[in-house]
Design a protein around this motif. Structure first.
Motif, PDB file in Angstrom:
ATOM      1  N   MET A  29       2.746 -15.386  -4.931  1.00 22.70           N
ATOM      2  CA  MET A  29       2.301 -15.000  -5.876  1.00 22.70           C
ATOM      3  C   MET A  29       2.464 -13.187  -5.408  1.00 22.70           C
ATOM      4  SD  MET A  29       0.757 -14.806  -9.856  1.00 22.70           S
ATOM      5  CE  MET A  29       1.560 -16.476  -9.829  1.00 22.70           C
ATOM      6  N   PHE A  30       1.793 -13.622  -4.396  1.00 27.79           N
ATOM      7  CA  PHE A  30       1.699 -11.668  -3.732  1.00 27.79           C
ATOM      8  C   PHE A  30       2.038 -11.607  -2.732  1.00 27.79           C
ATOM      9  CE2 PHE A  30      -1.341 -12.616  -7.903  1.00 27.79           C
ATOM     10  CZ  PHE A  30      -0.571 -11.836  -8.665  1.00 27.79           C
ATOM     11  N   LYS A  31       3.072 -11.607  -2.445  1.00 29.91           N
ATOM     12  CA  LYS A  31       3.175 -11.745  -0.761  1.00 29.91           C
ATOM     13  C   LYS A  31       2.873 -10.401  -0.747  1.00 29.91           C
ATOM     14  CE  LYS A  31       6.292 -16.217  -0.195  1.00 29.91           C
ATOM     15  NZ  LYS A  31       7.681 -16.195   0.555  1.00 29.91           N
ATOM     16  N   GLU A  32       4.075  -9.358  -1.457  1.00 23.96           N
ATOM     17  CA  GLU A  32       4.395  -8.277  -1.044  1.00 23.96           C
ATOM     18  C   GLU A  32       3.450  -7.223  -0.908  1.00 23.96           C
ATOM     19  OE1 GLU A  32       7.196  -6.664   0.210  1.00 23.96           O
ATOM     20  OE2 GLU A  32       7.807  -8.435   0.573  1.00 23.96           O
ATOM     21  N   LEU A  33       2.201  -7.518  -2.102  1.00 24.36           N
ATOM     22  CA  LEU A  33       0.942  -7.002  -2.048  1.00 24.36           C
ATOM     23  C   LEU A  33      -0.166  -7.348  -1.252  1.00 24.36           C
ATOM     24  CD1 LEU A  33      -0.658  -4.918  -3.522  1.00 24.36           C
ATOM     25  CD2 LEU A  33      -1.860  -6.804  -4.945  1.00 24.36           C
ATOM     26  N   ASP A  34      -0.070  -8.945  -0.493  1.00 24.60           N
ATOM     27  CA  ASP A  34      -0.563  -8.940   0.707  1.00 24.60           C
ATOM     28  C   ASP A  34      -0.117  -7.966   1.602  1.00 24.60           C
ATOM     29  OD1 ASP A  34      -2.210 -11.179  -0.944  1.00 24.60           O
ATOM     30  OD2 ASP A  34      -0.814 -12.467  -0.344  1.00 24.60           O
ATOM     31  N   LYS A  35       1.214  -8.230   2.236  1.00 24.56           N
ATOM     32  CA  LYS A  35       1.841  -7.455   3.390  1.00 24.56           C
ATOM     33  C   LYS A  35       0.733  -6.143   3.506  1.00 24.56           C
ATOM     34  CE  LYS A  35       6.057  -8.248   3.453  1.00 24.56           C
ATOM     35  NZ  LYS A  35       7.756  -8.097   3.861  1.00 24.56           N
ATOM     36  N   PHE A  36       1.221  -5.261   1.673  1.00 27.47           N
ATOM     37  CA  PHE A  36       0.710  -3.896   1.924  1.00 27.47           C
ATOM     38  C   PHE A  36      -0.593  -3.509   2.426  1.00 27.47           C
ATOM     39  CE2 PHE A  36      -1.113  -0.566  -0.687  1.00 27.47           C
ATOM     40  CZ  PHE A  36      -0.435   0.632  -0.992  1.00 27.47           C
ATOM     41  N   ILE A  37      -1.439  -4.894   1.634  1.00 30.98           N
ATOM     42  CA  ILE A  37      -3.373  -4.403   2.080  1.00 30.98           C
ATOM     43  C   ILE A  37      -3.329  -4.875   3.399  1.00 30.98           C
ATOM     44  CG2 ILE A  37      -4.702  -5.743   1.901  1.00 30.98           C
ATOM     45  CD1 ILE A  37      -4.780  -6.785  -1.767  1.00 30.98           C
ATOM     46  N   LYS A  38      -2.447  -6.131   4.337  1.00 34.27           N
ATOM     47  CA  LYS A  38      -3.149  -5.882   5.356  1.00 34.27           C
ATOM     48  C   LYS A  38      -1.969  -4.352   6.253  1.00 34.27           C
ATOM     49  CE  LYS A  38      -1.827  -8.802   9.092  1.00 34.27           C
ATOM     50  NZ  LYS A  38      -1.906 -10.320   9.984  1.00 34.27           N
ATOM     51  N   LYS A  39      -1.379  -3.943   5.856  1.00 36.43           N
ATOM     52  CA  LYS A  39      -0.395  -3.148   6.402  1.00 36.43           C
ATOM     53  C   LYS A  39      -1.805  -1.437   6.354  1.00 36.43           C
ATOM     54  CE  LYS A  39       3.557  -0.080   7.367  1.00 36.43           C
ATOM     55  NZ  LYS A  39       4.910  -0.207   7.164  1.00 36.43           N
ATOM     56  N   ASN A  40      -2.601  -1.362   5.335  1.00 36.27           N
ATOM     57  CA  ASN A  40      -3.190  -0.294   4.945  1.00 36.27           C
ATOM     58  C   ASN A  40      -5.109  -0.809   5.234  1.00 36.27           C
ATOM     59  OD1 ASN A  40      -1.196   1.354   3.882  1.00 36.27           O
ATOM     60  ND2 ASN A  40       0.266  -0.075   3.434  1.00 36.27           N
ATOM     61  N   GLN A  41      -5.028  -1.641   5.589  1.00 38.66           N
ATOM     62  CA  GLN A  41      -6.047  -2.284   4.808  1.00 38.66           C
ATOM     63  C   GLN A  41      -7.514  -0.675   5.416  1.00 38.66           C
ATOM     64  OE1 GLN A  41      -7.815  -5.595   7.935  1.00 38.66           O
ATOM     65  NE2 GLN A  41      -5.497  -5.773   8.016  1.00 38.66           N
ATOM     66  N   SER A  42      -7.087  -0.497   6.614  1.00 38.39           N
ATOM     67  CA  SER A  42      -8.032   0.494   6.545  1.00 38.39           C
ATOM     68  C   SER A  42      -8.348   1.551   5.758  1.00 38.39           C
ATOM     69  CB  SER A  42      -8.095   1.281   7.950  1.00 38.39           C
ATOM     70  OG  SER A  42      -6.694   2.115   7.979  1.00 38.39           O
ATOM     71  N   ASN A  43      -7.303   1.604   5.050  1.00 37.69           N
ATOM     72  CA  ASN A  43      -7.395   2.887   3.397  1.00 37.69           C
ATOM     73  C   ASN A  43      -7.519   2.491   2.121  1.00 37.69           C
ATOM     74  OD1 ASN A  43      -7.000   5.101   5.854  1.00 37.69           O
ATOM     75  ND2 ASN A  43      -4.589   4.110   5.139  1.00 37.69           N
ATOM     76  N   ILE A  44      -7.651   0.822   1.832  1.00 41.16           N
ATOM     77  CA  ILE A  44      -7.758   0.261   0.572  1.00 41.16           C
ATOM     78  C   ILE A  44      -8.822  -0.673   0.259  1.00 41.16           C
ATOM     79  CG2 ILE A  44      -6.527  -1.436  -0.257  1.00 41.16           C
ATOM     80  CD1 ILE A  44      -4.065  -0.939   0.662  1.00 41.16           C
ATOM     81  N   ILE A  45      -9.644  -0.221  -0.135  1.00 45.13           N
ATOM     82  CA  ILE A  45     -10.863  -0.989  -0.800  1.00 45.13           C
ATOM     83  C   ILE A  45     -10.383  -2.586  -1.942  1.00 45.13           C
ATOM     84  CG2 ILE A  45     -12.700  -1.384  -1.892  1.00 45.13           C
ATOM     85  CD1 ILE A  45     -13.216   1.705  -1.153  1.00 45.13           C
ATOM     86  N   GLN A  94      -7.435 -13.231  -6.638  1.00 42.99           N
ATOM     87  CA  GLN A  94      -7.554 -13.450  -4.993  1.00 42.99           C
ATOM     88  C   GLN A  94      -8.160 -11.818  -4.928  1.00 42.99           C
ATOM     89  OE1 GLN A  94      -3.430 -14.110  -4.934  1.00 42.99           O
ATOM     90  NE2 GLN A  94      -3.460 -14.601  -3.154  1.00 42.99           N
ATOM     91  N   TYR A  95      -7.696 -11.228  -6.055  1.00 37.37           N
ATOM     92  CA  TYR A  95      -8.462  -9.649  -5.337  1.00 37.37           C
ATOM     93  C   TYR A  95      -9.713  -8.833  -6.276  1.00 37.37           C
ATOM     94  CZ  TYR A  95      -2.870 -10.349  -3.294  1.00 37.37           C
ATOM     95  OH  TYR A  95      -2.476 -10.678  -3.568  1.00 37.37           O
ATOM     96  N   GLY A  96     -10.107  -8.763  -7.423  1.00 41.07           N
ATOM     97  CA  GLY A  96     -10.609  -8.614  -8.169  1.00 41.07           C
ATOM     98  C   GLY A  96     -10.222  -7.440  -8.037  1.00 41.07           C
ATOM     99  N   ILE A  97      -9.967  -6.305  -7.719  1.00 41.83           N
ATOM    100  CA  ILE A  97      -9.578  -5.126  -8.292  1.00 41.83           C
ATOM    101  C   ILE A  97      -9.613  -4.578  -6.658  1.00 41.83           C
ATOM    102  CG2 ILE A  97     -10.616  -2.151  -8.324  1.00 41.83           C
ATOM    103  CD1 ILE A  97     -12.689  -3.782  -9.816  1.00 41.83           C
ATOM    104  N   ILE A  98      -8.534  -3.315  -6.478  1.00 43.42           N
ATOM    105  CA  ILE A  98      -7.828  -3.096  -5.572  1.00 43.42           C
ATOM    106  C   ILE A  98      -7.985  -1.002  -5.592  1.00 43.42           C
ATOM    107  CG2 ILE A  98      -6.304  -2.724  -4.364  1.00 43.42           C
ATOM    108  CD1 ILE A  98      -4.708  -5.293  -4.948  1.00 43.42           C
TER     109      ILE A  98
END
Length: 108
Positions: free
Chosen positions: A1-17, A48-52
């Motif tokens: 359901m959240f493929k694009e969000l998962d890709k975004f998180i993976k690509k930017n994991q050092s800048n996202i909580i 899946q995420y709680g808060i981003i």
């Protein structure tokens, strides 16, 4: 359901909580507090995420401790006229728009 969000998180994991998902019990509690039933995709996001948080944007949700920005913001908007039975949900697109503005890059 959240493929694009998962890709975004993976690509930017050092800048996202990402606080991590919450339980059905916590979701039921916030629904009771808001006197509404959330749609399935909102429940799945919370699981899946709680808060981003990142790039100056927080996608509302519920932390593992049960503290819910989603509830706080909905209550705040209700004081401003949001009807009971409605909730305030920030769009994920707001988050990616902020990232694109900062980096002048299309992430879609």
């Amino acid at each position: 359901m959240f493929k694009e969000l998962d890709k975004f998180i993976k690509k930017n994991q050092s800048n996202i909580i990402v606080t991590g998902g919450v339980t059905d019990e916590q979701i039921n509690s916030l629904e009771k507090r808001l006197e509404l039933e959330t749609r399935e995709e909102i429940r799945e996001y919370l699981h899946q995420y709680g808060i981003i948080i990142g790039y100056g944007v927080e996608i509302l949700g519920c932390g593992k401790n049960g503290e819910s920005t989603l509830v706080r913001e909905t209550e705040r908007f209700r004081k401003l006229g949001l009807q009971n039975g409605q909730g305030y949900f920030k769009r994920i697109k707001d988050f990616t728009d902020a990232w694109q503005t900062m980096h002048n890059e299309n992430i879609a």
